[in-house]
Design a protein around this motif. Structure first.
Motif, PDB file in Angstrom:
ATOM      1  N   PHE A  19       7.959  10.079  -5.601  1.00 33.10           N
ATOM      2  CA  PHE A  19       8.981  10.111  -6.498  1.00 33.10           C
ATOM      3  C   PHE A  19       9.883  10.896  -6.399  1.00 33.10           C
ATOM      4  O   PHE A  19      11.255  10.991  -6.545  1.00 33.10           O
ATOM      5  N   ALA A  20       9.585  12.426  -5.923  1.00 30.10           N
ATOM      6  CA  ALA A  20      10.590  13.494  -5.599  1.00 30.10           C
ATOM      7  C   ALA A  20      11.648  12.963  -4.659  1.00 30.10           C
ATOM      8  O   ALA A  20      12.724  13.073  -4.683  1.00 30.10           O
ATOM      9  N   TRP A  21      11.100  12.471  -3.466  1.00 27.29           N
ATOM     10  CA  TRP A  21      11.777  12.091  -2.332  1.00 27.29           C
ATOM     11  C   TRP A  21      12.688  10.916  -2.649  1.00 27.29           C
ATOM     12  O   TRP A  21      13.832  10.644  -2.490  1.00 27.29           O
ATOM     13  N   ALA A  22      12.173  10.046  -3.697  1.00 28.82           N
ATOM     14  CA  ALA A  22      12.866   8.818  -3.886  1.00 28.82           C
ATOM     15  C   ALA A  22      13.967   9.142  -4.966  1.00 28.82           C
ATOM     16  O   ALA A  22      15.121   8.488  -4.606  1.00 28.82           O
ATOM     17  N   PHE A  23      13.861  10.234  -5.779  1.00 26.51           N
ATOM     18  CA  PHE A  23      15.099  10.602  -6.478  1.00 26.51           C
ATOM     19  C   PHE A  23      16.248  11.419  -5.634  1.00 26.51           C
ATOM     20  O   PHE A  23      17.337  11.214  -5.925  1.00 26.51           O
TER      21      PHE A  23
ATOM     22  N   ILE B 126      17.465   7.580   5.216  1.00 23.54           N
ATOM     23  CA  ILE B 126      16.516   8.851   5.902  1.00 23.54           C
ATOM     24  C   ILE B 126      15.412   9.221   4.862  1.00 23.54           C
ATOM     25  O   ILE B 126      14.237   9.540   5.056  1.00 23.54           O
ATOM     26  N   PHE B 127      15.823   9.554   3.460  1.00 24.12           N
ATOM     27  CA  PHE B 127      15.015  10.182   2.511  1.00 24.12           C
ATOM     28  C   PHE B 127      13.737   9.032   2.303  1.00 24.12           C
ATOM     29  O   PHE B 127      12.814   9.653   1.638  1.00 24.12           O
ATOM     30  N   ILE B 128      13.946   7.789   2.510  1.00 19.98           N
ATOM     31  CA  ILE B 128      12.934   7.087   2.104  1.00 19.98           C
ATOM     32  C   ILE B 128      11.836   7.165   2.887  1.00 19.98           C
ATOM     33  O   ILE B 128      10.623   7.019   2.507  1.00 19.98           O
ATOM     34  N   PHE B 129      11.949   7.617   4.134  1.00 23.77           N
ATOM     35  CA  PHE B 129      10.768   7.723   5.069  1.00 23.77           C
ATOM     36  C   PHE B 129       9.738   8.792   4.791  1.00 23.77           C
ATOM     37  O   PHE B 129       8.549   8.537   4.601  1.00 23.77           O
ATOM     38  N   PRO B 130      10.206  10.019   4.063  1.00 24.86           N
ATOM     39  CA  PRO B 130       9.336  11.030   3.847  1.00 24.86           C
ATOM     40  C   PRO B 130       8.748  10.437   2.155  1.00 24.86           C
ATOM     41  O   PRO B 130       7.783  10.890   1.829  1.00 24.86           O
ATOM     42  N   ALA B 131       9.614   9.546   1.721  1.00 21.97           N
ATOM     43  CA  ALA B 131       9.060   9.246   0.256  1.00 21.97           C
ATOM     44  C   ALA B 131       8.076   8.199   0.458  1.00 21.97           C
ATOM     45  O   ALA B 131       7.050   8.304  -0.367  1.00 21.97           O
ATOM     46  N   LEU B 132       7.990   7.733   1.537  1.00 20.47           N
ATOM     47  CA  LEU B 132       6.853   6.785   2.046  1.00 20.47           C
ATOM     48  C   LEU B 132       5.673   7.510   2.876  1.00 20.47           C
ATOM     49  O   LEU B 132       4.687   6.942   3.506  1.00 20.47           O
ATOM     50  N   HIS B 133       5.751   8.631   2.904  1.00 20.17           N
ATOM     51  CA  HIS B 133       4.769   9.499   3.931  1.00 20.17           C
ATOM     52  C   HIS B 133       4.955   9.032   5.360  1.00 20.17           C
ATOM     53  O   HIS B 133       3.934   9.096   5.981  1.00 20.17           O
ATOM     54  N   LEU B 134       6.220   8.899   5.908  1.00 17.55           N
ATOM     55  CA  LEU B 134       6.400   8.586   7.270  1.00 17.55           C
ATOM     56  C   LEU B 134       7.222   9.478   7.851  1.00 17.55           C
ATOM     57  O   LEU B 134       8.254  10.144   7.304  1.00 17.55           O
ATOM     58  N   ALA B 135       7.142   9.581   9.282  1.00 17.78           N
ATOM     59  CA  ALA B 135       8.212  10.335   9.906  1.00 17.78           C
ATOM     60  C   ALA B 135       9.316   9.916  10.272  1.00 17.78           C
ATOM     61  O   ALA B 135       9.520   8.546  10.224  1.00 17.78           O
ATOM     62  N   ILE B 136      10.454  10.644   9.974  1.00 22.81           N
ATOM     63  CA  ILE B 136      11.680  10.168  10.233  1.00 22.81           C
ATOM     64  C   ILE B 136      12.188   9.801  11.795  1.00 22.81           C
ATOM     65  O   ILE B 136      12.160  10.797  12.522  1.00 22.81           O
TER      66      ILE B 136
ATOM     67  N   ALA C 268      10.274   0.741   4.979  1.00 22.14           N
ATOM     68  CA  ALA C 268      11.446   1.859   4.480  1.00 22.14           C
ATOM     69  C   ALA C 268      12.507   1.178   4.402  1.00 22.14           C
ATOM     70  O   ALA C 268      13.542   1.455   3.347  1.00 22.14           O
ATOM     71  N   VAL C 269      12.948   0.230   5.134  1.00 28.63           N
ATOM     72  CA  VAL C 269      14.236  -0.622   4.858  1.00 28.63           C
ATOM     73  C   VAL C 269      14.092  -1.522   3.510  1.00 28.63           C
ATOM     74  O   VAL C 269      15.322  -1.441   2.952  1.00 28.63           O
ATOM     75  N   LEU C 270      13.251  -1.990   3.251  1.00 22.79           N
ATOM     76  CA  LEU C 270      13.128  -2.905   2.066  1.00 22.79           C
ATOM     77  C   LEU C 270      13.299  -1.706   0.972  1.00 22.79           C
ATOM     78  O   LEU C 270      13.714  -2.167  -0.294  1.00 22.79           O
TER      79      LEU C 270
ATOM     80  N   HIS D 114       0.725  -1.278   0.101  1.00 23.62           N
ATOM     81  CA  HIS D 114      -0.126  -0.060   0.042  1.00 23.62           C
ATOM     82  C   HIS D 114       0.737   1.246  -0.012  1.00 23.62           C
ATOM     83  O   HIS D 114       0.562   2.120  -0.700  1.00 23.62           O
ATOM     84  N   ARG D 115       1.963   1.322   0.665  1.00 23.64           N
ATOM     85  CA  ARG D 115       2.919   2.238   0.884  1.00 23.64           C
ATOM     86  C   ARG D 115       3.510   2.697  -0.410  1.00 23.64           C
ATOM     87  O   ARG D 115       3.718   3.913  -0.891  1.00 23.64           O
ATOM     88  N   LEU D 116       3.897   1.422  -1.152  1.00 19.87           N
ATOM     89  CA  LEU D 116       4.615   1.785  -2.459  1.00 19.87           C
ATOM     90  C   LEU D 116       3.878   2.319  -3.535  1.00 19.87           C
ATOM     91  O   LEU D 116       4.489   3.058  -4.591  1.00 19.87           O
TER      92      LEU D 116
END
Length: 368
Positions: free
Chosen positions: A47-51, A245-255, A304-306, A40-42
């Motif tokens: 994509f901005a944070w993913a880049f 770290i940047f993966i967390f906002p990419a998934l709309h999660l708090a760091i 986030a880890v995956l 669901h998160r994926l």
């Protein structure tokens, strides 16, 4: 018999790697809820944070390439940054793919150093010094992680064991990196140890040790060089951490600032153990476990880890093997060019000054 033992060890390590990977992923996705949450998160990935995360991983690889370049420069050798960047990608792909590492990736890196004109002693020293600088950077990052966990975490008491380990590792790596006399002392100790070895082993070893001793005798690493090497080592780990770290906002999660640095540092230490290629399974498990232990929800930590490992592990494998093929093609081309040049030089030798050259030229004249 030795070859059979090596094959058995490699097979056992491969089986152990498979078992560890299967067990870890079964534990990570022990229930359907984690898998459903991850999927669901994926679907809502920014994509901005993913880049930005991918850019941070590229910066990590850049620091590794610059670290090698700086060490090679200290030995008087200069290799283009683009070549070292491609070499870093290729060796990472080998290390992340094949069991029995770091044997194959180290051999490939050593061969490429030699291809670019670096002698054996300097190539070996650079490879060891890279590991020392990376250990220095990781120990600094571990200290930062302990500090973050202490200041921002719920518990005000620092982890004494981790703090002591980080400080001891930091001190040892600084001494090893800056004290060339320690390297010379080690070489002399090894030289004394092989005096009673068989002649066929002793003589080549003594020549290698002598070349290494001559090289280190003229090597000086001052505070400025040591600081730069330490910063590049820290940058390699730090930008890789930035990818996570940047993966967390990419998934709309708090760091999870109070735990992410410490969790990352601890997982990388576990990943260094040669159990699985590239720490596959062990890094995912340890990183998720530490994050969950610091009150990060299991669904969020695992997802986030995956995604982080997708970028820093699987994509690097794909890009790295492409770089390996390119390097292999250029290596073959250079080998053919050198062989052709050698044949041309042999044919063009002056027969009036070299009788053997005249004979070689006459014997080869029918090819033209």
């Amino acid at each position: 018999m030795g070859l059979q033992q090596q094959s058995r060890r490699l097979l056992l390590r491969t089986l152990l790697s498979v078992i560890v990977i299967v067990v870890v992923f079964v534990l990570l996705f022990g229930s359907r809820s984690e898998l459903i949450f991850a999927l669901h998160r994926l679907t809502h990935l920014s994509f901005a944070w993913a880049f930005v995360a991918i850019g941070s991983e590229i910066a990590s690889i850049t620091c590794y390439a610059l670290l090698q370049r700086q060490l090679l420069t200290l030995t008087g050798h200069h290799i283009r940054f683009s070549s070292l960047f491609g070499l870093t990608l290729a060796t990472d792909a080998i290390a992340n793919s094949l069991p029995g590492e770091p044997l194959f990736s180290s051999a490939f890196r050593f061969t490429q150093y030699r291809r670019h004109g670096v002698d054996r002693s300097n190539a070996a020293w650079v490879m060891v010094a890279v590991l020392v600088a990376l250990a220095l950077g990781l120990s600094i990052l571990l200290l930062i992680g302990v500090s973050f966990a202490t200041i921002l975490g719920r518990h005000g008491t620092p982890d004494l064991v981790l703090t002591l380990v980080a400080i001891m590792l930091l001190v040892v790596m600084v001494i090893v990196l800056t004290r060339v006399s320690l390297w010379l002392w080690t070489l002399n100790l090894v030289a004394r140890g092989i005096k009673h070895a068989p002649r066929r082993v002793r003589l080549p070893s003594e020549r290698v040790l002598q070349r290494a001793n001559d090289m280190l005798a003229h090597l000086h690493i001052g505070p400025r060089d040591a600081s730069l090497l330490g910063l590049l080592g820290l940058g390699e780990w730090g930008f890789d951490l930035g990818c996570l770290i940047f993966i967390f906002p990419a998934l709309h999660l708090a760091i999870p600032w109070s735990s992410v640095v410490l969790a990352y540092s601890a997982s990388q230490i576990v990943g260094i153990l040669p159990i699985t290629p590239g720490g596959l399974g062990t890094i995912e498990g340890s990183l998720s476990g530490v994050l969950v232990a610091f009150a990060v929800k299991a669904h969020a930590a695992i997802t986030a880890v995956l995604v982080y490992r997708l970028i820093s592990y699987w994509i690097i494998i794909a890009v790295g093997w492409t770089a390996f093929v390119i390097i292999w093609v250029f290596t073959r081309r250079d080998t053919k060019h050198q062989a052709s040049s050698a044949r041309s030089a042999l044919i063009d030798r002056d027969p009036t000054t070299d009788h053997e050259g005249a004979q070689s030229s006459s014997s080869c004249s029918h090819r033209h």
